[in-house]
Design a protein around this motif. Structure first.
Motif, PDB file in Angstrom:
ATOM      1  N   LEU A 392     107.314 114.257  66.390  1.00  0.00           N
ATOM      2  CA  LEU A 392     106.600 113.163  65.776  1.00  0.00           C
ATOM      3  C   LEU A 392     106.316 113.438  64.302  1.00  0.00           C
ATOM      4  N   GLU A 393     105.940 114.649  63.982  1.00  0.00           N
ATOM      5  CA  GLU A 393     105.680 114.995  62.591  1.00  0.00           C
ATOM      6  C   GLU A 393     106.962 114.900  61.770  1.00  0.00           C
ATOM      7  N   THR A 394     108.078 115.313  62.380  1.00  0.00           N
ATOM      8  CA  THR A 394     109.362 115.188  61.689  1.00  0.00           C
ATOM      9  C   THR A 394     109.687 113.721  61.413  1.00  0.00           C
ATOM     10  N   ARG A 395     109.420 112.875  62.412  1.00  0.00           N
ATOM     11  CA  ARG A 395     109.677 111.448  62.245  1.00  0.00           C
ATOM     12  C   ARG A 395     108.788 110.862  61.150  1.00  0.00           C
ATOM     13  N   ARG A 396     107.530 111.251  61.138  1.00  0.00           N
ATOM     14  CA  ARG A 396     106.616 110.752  60.108  1.00  0.00           C
ATOM     15  C   ARG A 396     107.065 111.195  58.714  1.00  0.00           C
ATOM     16  N   GLN A 397     107.477 112.447  58.616  1.00  0.00           N
ATOM     17  CA  GLN A 397     107.930 112.946  57.323  1.00  0.00           C
ATOM     18  C   GLN A 397     109.194 112.224  56.875  1.00  0.00           C
ATOM     19  N   LEU A 398     110.093 111.982  57.830  1.00  0.00           N
ATOM     20  CA  LEU A 398     111.329 111.277  57.488  1.00  0.00           C
ATOM     21  C   LEU A 398     111.024 109.842  57.059  1.00  0.00           C
ATOM     22  N   THR A 399     110.025 109.240  57.675  1.00  0.00           N
ATOM     23  CA  THR A 399     109.626 107.887  57.274  1.00  0.00           C
ATOM     24  C   THR A 399     109.114 107.887  55.844  1.00  0.00           C
ATOM     25  N   ARG A 400     108.272 108.861  55.514  1.00  0.00           N
ATOM     26  CA  ARG A 400     107.768 108.946  54.138  1.00  0.00           C
ATOM     27  C   ARG A 400     108.911 109.181  53.155  1.00  0.00           C
ATOM     28  N   ASP A 401     109.860 110.048  53.540  1.00  0.00           N
ATOM     29  CA  ASP A 401     110.989 110.322  52.651  1.00  0.00           C
ATOM     30  C   ASP A 401     111.863 109.083  52.469  1.00  0.00           C
ATOM     31  N   LEU A 402     112.056 108.326  53.544  1.00  0.00           N
ATOM     32  CA  LEU A 402     112.875 107.117  53.448  1.00  0.00           C
ATOM     33  C   LEU A 402     112.203 106.083  52.544  1.00  0.00           C
ATOM     34  N   ARG A 403     110.900 105.952  52.672  1.00  0.00           N
ATOM     35  CA  ARG A 403     110.179 105.020  51.804  1.00  0.00           C
ATOM     36  C   ARG A 403     110.335 105.431  50.337  1.00  0.00           C
ATOM     37  N   GLU A 404     110.250 106.729  50.087  1.00  0.00           N
ATOM     38  CA  GLU A 404     110.423 107.221  48.719  1.00  0.00           C
ATOM     39  C   GLU A 404     111.852 107.005  48.238  1.00  0.00           C
ATOM     40  N   ILE A 406     113.908 104.634  49.163  1.00  0.00           N
ATOM     41  CA  ILE A 406     114.103 103.215  48.860  1.00  0.00           C
ATOM     42  C   ILE A 406     113.473 102.876  47.516  1.00  0.00           C
ATOM     43  N   GLY A 407     112.304 103.460  47.268  1.00  0.00           N
ATOM     44  CA  GLY A 407     111.626 103.182  46.010  1.00  0.00           C
ATOM     45  C   GLY A 407     112.388 103.695  44.803  1.00  0.00           C
ATOM     46  N   SER A 408     112.949 104.895  44.923  1.00  0.00           N
ATOM     47  CA  SER A 408     113.665 105.467  43.775  1.00  0.00           C
ATOM     48  C   SER A 408     115.098 104.984  43.693  1.00  0.00           C
ATOM     49  N   GLY A 409     115.767 104.820  44.847  1.00  0.00           N
ATOM     50  CA  GLY A 409     117.156 104.372  44.871  1.00  0.00           C
ATOM     51  C   GLY A 409     118.162 105.444  44.511  1.00  0.00           C
ATOM     52  N   THR A 410     117.702 106.636  44.099  1.00  0.00           N
ATOM     53  CA  THR A 410     118.637 107.676  43.661  1.00  0.00           C
ATOM     54  C   THR A 410     119.273 108.409  44.829  1.00  0.00           C
ATOM     55  N   GLN A 411     118.621 108.416  45.995  1.00  0.00           N
ATOM     56  CA  GLN A 411     119.158 109.135  47.150  1.00  0.00           C
ATOM     57  C   GLN A 411     120.084 108.267  47.994  1.00  0.00           C
ATOM     58  N   LEU A 412     120.043 106.960  47.784  1.00  0.00           N
ATOM     59  CA  LEU A 412     120.856 106.026  48.567  1.00  0.00           C
ATOM     60  C   LEU A 412     122.135 105.682  47.813  1.00  0.00           C
ATOM     61  N   SER A 413     123.172 105.456  48.571  1.00  0.00           N
ATOM     62  CA  SER A 413     124.449 105.052  47.969  1.00  0.00           C
ATOM     63  C   SER A 413     125.228 104.248  48.995  1.00  0.00           C
ATOM     64  N   LEU A 414     126.285 103.576  48.518  1.00  0.00           N
ATOM     65  CA  LEU A 414     127.148 102.789  49.386  1.00  0.00           C
ATOM     66  C   LEU A 414     128.556 103.357  49.361  1.00  0.00           C
ATOM     67  N   ASN A 415     129.118 103.514  50.549  1.00  0.00           N
ATOM     68  CA  ASN A 415     130.548 103.760  50.687  1.00  0.00           C
ATOM     69  C   ASN A 415     131.209 102.469  51.133  1.00  0.00           C
ATOM     70  N   HIS A 438     119.689 113.160  51.574  1.00  0.00           N
ATOM     71  CA  HIS A 438     118.336 113.695  51.463  1.00  0.00           C
ATOM     72  C   HIS A 438     118.342 114.940  50.576  1.00  0.00           C
ATOM     73  N   PRO A 439     117.380 115.087  49.653  1.00  0.00           N
ATOM     74  CA  PRO A 439     117.410 116.234  48.731  1.00  0.00           C
ATOM     75  C   PRO A 439     117.251 117.580  49.424  1.00  0.00           C
ATOM     76  N   GLU A 440     116.655 117.608  50.618  1.00  0.00           N
ATOM     77  CA  GLU A 440     116.473 118.872  51.330  1.00  0.00           C
ATOM     78  C   GLU A 440     117.330 118.953  52.583  1.00  0.00           C
ATOM     79  N   ARG A 441     117.413 117.876  53.324  1.00  0.00           N
ATOM     80  CA  ARG A 441     118.161 117.889  54.578  1.00  0.00           C
ATOM     81  C   ARG A 441     119.637 117.586  54.393  1.00  0.00           C
ATOM     82  N   GLY A 442     120.021 117.109  53.222  1.00  0.00           N
ATOM     83  CA  GLY A 442     121.404 116.725  53.009  1.00  0.00           C
ATOM     84  C   GLY A 442     121.661 115.340  53.581  1.00  0.00           C
ATOM     85  N   PRO A 443     122.917 115.029  53.909  1.00  0.00           N
ATOM     86  CA  PRO A 443     123.239 113.702  54.439  1.00  0.00           C
ATOM     87  C   PRO A 443     122.519 113.446  55.766  1.00  0.00           C
TER      88      PRO A 443
END
Length: 706
Positions: A392-404, A406-415, A438-443
């Motif tokens: 659950l903590e991993t899921r919460r952290q991943l949710t926070r990272d995903l929100r960040e 989306i906000g920055s747009g630098t970690q997301l890309s389109l193939n 992901h900057p720490e977990r990778g793809p």
């Protein structure tokens, strides 16, 4: 109890008011009766005085103190019998008695003298001065006298001159009786009206008190219960848990908490309406109450989530048996006005003292167990496991990272994976596939973060980012190439989707004819009219609509008829079994034939071998995509070259080299892959059949589109 005291005070005030009104009425009646008797006595006395003045001879002589002759005496005896007069006294102008009826009749009044002496009667002298009669109502204590009488002092006038004053004793027993009867009738009427008014007021007060009491009971009930299901609400369930925990620590029985969540409840709400969903919730609560024992508690925590407090738990087996009964009972069909629906449930359980030592932690652990049960495939139950906290903590952290992200747009890309025309060589466009580095977990696999975005509400901003980015990048391509973007069902729940697409096209400058929206069949199961309206609005703009993964979900021919589809995409599961299963060949052929008869183009996903491609081409498929033709690539590596152009370029290069003994050009299958390989990247090693040695899995090929 405040409202009760208030109502009692109000009722007491009403009773006191009625009592005071009755007492006041009695006083008024008594006073009025006295006034009436006095007025009647005055009239009688005045009439008697006029009779005396007119009929008694030598009256002035009598008033002047002279002797009364027999004729005068006889006349006075006669008029004494007139009207209700039973006694009289004659006074001279100085207030001295000159004659009384007792002298005429030979009787003497009680304790009275025949003649006054001294200064005389002051009342008489005053009456001589102002001429006003004086009436005194009396109640006689003397035997032989009337019980009620009036003493009336009235002047005797002759030609406007006061001769003297006569004191007339008027018998008013009969008059008082008649007045009392009349007043009693009035009093009875008034008291009856007061009684009716009091009864009405009392009834209104009682009704108001009863309404207030029922309202108070209702408020107290609503403060502790869910109004829809009748079960305990979250607050009262928490209080019940705290009491159970306190009893257990004081040597009371062990207990467990079971959290229950309905599976696919949202589909019922979306397809049948909220009224049907409410009825399902009521039936769920009723079934849960039928399952529990005395002392167990059922609560609705909110939405489609319920909780159950199981008391007297002697071990995990008792909890397991109850959880199994819950899953079985709630999994039975629900009857909704002639319609039958299925809505199972998932159950998570935690035992006090084993999994947690306080009520809040126990609820947390039961929630984690519920999450585990839902992740295990639904319609099942699970106990708490310590590893759930970490997940659950991993899921919460991943949710926070995903929100960040989306906000920055630098970690997301389109193939982009290329789409090929009916000849398998002509490039027609690309399908946009989302990637998260992901900057720490990778793809991070799309199969992991896309469901997370849908569960946490991030799919809206994530989908907007994909749509805007894909449209903006497509404007840099040749004008004949389209871009396909997958939209989530969550995005269709908002009424402004068509406006969002129109604004995106306007902002980026991409023509609507170059945008294709892909949706899944599951979207069509809910909010059909809303989805239909949105799709029609998009189609009116000129945007193409494609049904993705056709044939794997809730396929219905009605969808092809009702919804404005321009293309259906045959799922890769069918493509991969072409040639090895004759039933699949027939299904694919039927899909293509049906779509063409409805003037709908057909795309085949997951083309990985040349035989698959040739079989699809032979059946008339309109569009292809898959690893045989091209792998997904970043936008900067797209060459937009058709396979035919790439093959010709390779042939010209080999011919220009003109090396003796050079091997023949590579097979077509190898040329297809190499044409889409980025410069400097190794091509997949072909097998003997000319196919890639390591075909990608369907998940990797799809990229879990948004």
């Amino acid at each position: 109890m405040k409202f009760l005291s208030h109502q009692r005070r109000l009722l007491l005030l009403c009773l006191v008011g009625l009592g005071l009104a009755g007492a006041l009425l009695a006083v008024l009646l008594r006073t009025s009766a006295g006034h009436l008797l006095e007025r009647d006595a005055e009239q009688t006395a005045m009439a008697w005085a006029r009779l005396v003045e007119a009929s008694v001879p030598e009256l002035d002589t009598i008033f002047d103190g002279g002797p009364a002759r027999e004729a005068a005496r006889q006349q006075l005896r006669t008029v004494l019998q007139a009207q209700e007069v039973f006694r009289f006294k004659l006074y001279d102008r100085q207030g001295h008695v000159v004659l009384t009826s007792d002298e005429l009749t030979g009787t003497a009044g009680p304790d009275e003298k025949v003649h006054d002496a001294g200064e005389g009667n002051d009342e008489v002298r005053q009456m001589v001065v102002d001429g006003s009669p004086v009436i005194e109502l009396q109640r006689s204590p003397h035997a032989g006298w009337p019980a009620v009488y009036s003493e009336a002092y009235v002047p005797v006038l002759r030609r406007g001159k006061v001769l003297g004053v006569v004191e007339v004793y008027v018998d008013q027993v009969e008059r008082e009786r008649r007045i009392r009867q009349a007043f009693m009738r009035v009093a009875a009427t008034v008291f009856a009206l007061l009684a009716i008014a009091g009864a009405i007021v009392g009834h209104l007060v009682w009704r108001q008190w009863r309404r207030d009491r029922l309202a108070d009971e209702r408020l107290r009930y609503l403060a502790r219960h869910d109004p829809l299901s009748g079960s305990l609400n979250r607050a009262s369930f928490g209080e019940t848990l705290r009491q159970a925990a306190w009893r257990q620590t004081c040597g009371g029985p062990d207990f467990a908490v079971l959290c229950i969540d309905l599976d696919r409840f949202k589909d019922i709400n979306d397809s049948l309406g909220h009224a049907a969903g409410d009825e399902v919730l009521r039936q769920v609560a009723a079934r849960l109450r039928d399952l529990v024992r005395h002392g167990d508690m059922v609560a609705r925590l909110g939405g489609d989530e319920f909780a159950l407090l199981q008391t007297g738990v002697d071990g995990p087996d008792a909890v397991t048996r109850l959880a199994e009964r819950i899953v079985e009972s709630l999994g039975r069909p629900y009857e909704l006005g002639g319609q039958t629906v299925i809505c199972g449930c998932s159950v998570g359980a935690a035992i006090f003292g084993t999994d947690a030592d306080n009520d809040e932690d126990l609820m947390h652990k039961a929630d984690l167990a519920l999450y585990r049960a839902k992740a295990s495939g639904r319609s099942t139950f699970s106990f708490y496991d310590a590893s759930l906290d970490e997940r659950l903590e991993t899921r919460r952290q991943l949710t926070r990272d995903l929100r960040e992200a989306i906000g920055s747009g630098t970690q997301l890309s389109l193939n982009y994976q290329a789409l090929w025309g009916p000849d398998g060589k002509t490039l027609t466009g690309y399908e946009a596939l989302l990637r998260w580095n992901h900057p720490e977990r990778g793809p991070v696999p799309p199969s992991e973060f896309i469901p997370l975005a849908e569960d946490t509400g991030l799919i809206g901003p994530l989908g907007r980012w994909v749509l805007r980015t894909a449209c903006a990048q497509a404007t840099t391509w040749p004008d004949n190439l389209a871009v396909a973007v997958n939209l989530s069902a969550a995005q269709f729940r908002h009424d402004d989707l068509a406006e969002l697409v129109a604004k995106t096209l306007d902002d980026t400058g991409l023509p609507a004819s170059r945008l294709e929206i892909e949706i899944t069949e599951s979207l069509l199961m809910s909010n059909t009219e809303q989805v239909l309206g949105t799709l029609r609005a998009l189609s009116t703009m000129g945007v193409s609509i494609a049904m993705d993964d056709f044939g794997t979900g809730y396929s219905s021919l009605a969808y092809l008829w009702r919804f404005p589809f321009d293309k259906v995409k045959i799922d890769r599961a069918f493509t991969q079994h072409l040639g090895s299963d004759e039933k699949v060949n027939l299904i694919v052929k039927s899909i293509i034939s049906l779509a063409h008869s409805l003037e709908i183009r057909v795309n085949a996903e997951g083309v990985e071998t040349e035989p698959q491609l040739q079989a699809l081409r032979a059946q008339g498929c309109d569009e292809f995509q898959g690893f045989l033709l091209a792998r997904p690539q970043p936008v900067e590596q797209l060459t937009h070259a058709s396979i035919a152009d790439a093959t010709d370029a390779i042939a010209e290069l080999l011919e220009g080299l003109n090396l003796p003994g050079e091997a023949a050009p590579a097979p077509m299958a190898e040329a297809r892959v190499e044409a889409e390989q980025p410069a400097g990247s190794p091509a997949s090693a072909p097998t003997a059949a000319g196919t890639p040695a390591e075909p990608a899995t369907p998940a990797a090929a799809s990229g879990a589109p948004v």
